[in-house]
Design a protein around this motif. Structure first.
Motif, short mmCIF file in Angstrom:
data_model
loop_
_atom_site.label_atom_id
_atom_site.label_comp_id
_atom_site.label_asym_id
_atom_site.label_seq_id
_atom_site.Cartn_x
_atom_site.Cartn_y
_atom_site.Cartn_z
N UNK A 169 68.68 -9.85 69.08
CA UNK A 169 68.96 -11.19 68.84
C UNK A 169 70.30 -11.62 69.69
N UNK A 170 71.44 -10.78 69.85
CA UNK A 170 72.30 -11.28 70.53
C UNK A 170 72.09 -11.26 72.19
N UNK A 171 71.25 -10.23 72.44
CA UNK A 171 70.97 -10.07 73.95
C UNK A 171 70.12 -11.30 74.30
N UNK A 172 69.05 -11.80 73.42
CA UNK A 172 68.31 -13.21 73.69
C UNK A 172 69.14 -14.11 73.81
N UNK A 173 70.46 -14.14 73.26
CA UNK A 173 71.41 -15.38 73.25
C UNK A 173 72.40 -14.97 74.74
N UNK A 174 72.33 -14.15 75.15
CA UNK A 174 73.11 -13.69 76.25
C UNK A 174 74.53 -13.24 75.72
#
Length: 319
Positions: A169-174
């Motif tokens: 989830x955090x990777x998808x938000x950058x």
């Protein structure tokens, strides 16, 4: 050196072992807690440490859709070897494997082939047909099959269990700072440096190293990142673009293209590790190469400033 057993269901660990099982996708802080306990048991008992996992995400076979992973098989192998694990068993996941009953898995594989004297798992572990095996079953069977069981509570962050899903989830938000906090180390992409379109150094004045992650690699949102690059035992600062390079004509595969500060060697064909530290901006298409060159210069300066002010990050080369 870790013994890496892959591509076969026929193997035997001869020494008594402390064993764990799971995907180890991301090797986040919860995984680290579990692995640390295994290493402590090794020190106390002399048992070998052994990790059991599958050669693919079970969902890929069961659902017929490629499941993305934070760490590829190669990256997982590298990570566990660095920790000091003695055996990594990467078992072929087939329809036959998927149908194995949980107790059969414990008896034949964990106790029989892995030689488990101690099994260490998280509270949410699952195994066997339809994931029906769990920590409660391992507890029930431990006296019958002669192993000790240790169940490690989930590691939490802000009242939420730390999991690979949370990291993705955090990777998808950058949001690299949060993703890296959950992982307990920088998110990384391992790969061999391949030839790109050769416009980086010759035309833009910024030579870059290109690596092409495999299709199952879960990448963060496309964009430009401050990075740390591990090459031949040395950490360098870097600026990495994740995406398809839309300004360049033609169709480019999804890749990680990195400008590495202060490197002066030919690294084509070498395997490097690119660690992403901070999201600078989304990937975008520029009107032309001159505009792209100007923006890369700005990204470079932002990256240098970020790295110079980042405490506790080991970077030998930063110029």
């Amino acid at each position: 050196m870790m013994e890496y057993i892959t591509g076969t269901r026929v193997f035997q660990i001869e020494e008594p072992a402390v064993v764990t099982l799971g995907k180890f996708d991301g090797r986040h802080r919860g995984h680290k807690k579990l692995l640390q306990r295994m290493l402590e048991i090794k020190k106390e008992t002399g048992y070998k440490t052994a990790v059991f996992t599958f050669d693919m995400s079970p969902g890929t076979l069961v659902n017929g859709v490629l499941q993305k992973v934070i760490t590829t098989n190669l990256e997982r192998k590298n990570n566990l070897e660095r920790v000091g694990i003695d055996y990594l068993v990467e078992y072929p996941f087939t329809k036959e494997t998927a149908r194995m009953e949980p107790e059969e898995f414990v008896k034949r594989i964990l106790v029989g082939q892995m030689n488990a004297r101690t099994i260490v798992v998280g509270t949410d572990c699952s195994f066997g047909y339809k994931g029906a095996g769990d920590a409660a079953l391992l507890e029930k069977l431990k006296n019958q099959y002669g192993y000790e069981l240790i169940v490690i509570p989930k590691e939490q962050d802000e009242h939420r269990d730390i999991s690979s899903t949370y990291v993705r989830e955090q990777l998808d938000l950058g949001n690299m700072e949060k993703a890296n906090e959950l992982l307990g180390e920088p998110y990384a992409i391992h790969g061999e440096v391949v030839h790109g379109n050769h416009i980086g150094g010759a035309i833009l004045g910024f030579p870059t190293a290109n690596i092409l992650p495999p299709p199952e690699k879960h990448l963060p949102v496309f964009g430009v990142y401050v990075s740390r690059v591990y090459v031949d035992g040395t950490y360098y600062g870097g600026i990495t673009n994740i995406g398809r390079k839309p300004t360049v004509e033609g169709i480019s595969p999804v890749g990680a293209e990195t400008y590495i500060f202060g490197i002066n060697q030919d690294i084509y064909g070498k395997t490097i590790e690119v660690q992403l530290l901070h999201f600078i901006r989304p990937e975008r298409k520029f009107e032309g190469l001159e505009q792209l060159k100007e923006q890369i210069g700005k990204d470079r300066e932002l990256g240098l400033e970020y790295l110079k002010n980042l405490p506790g990050t080991e970077i030998t080369q930063l110029q």
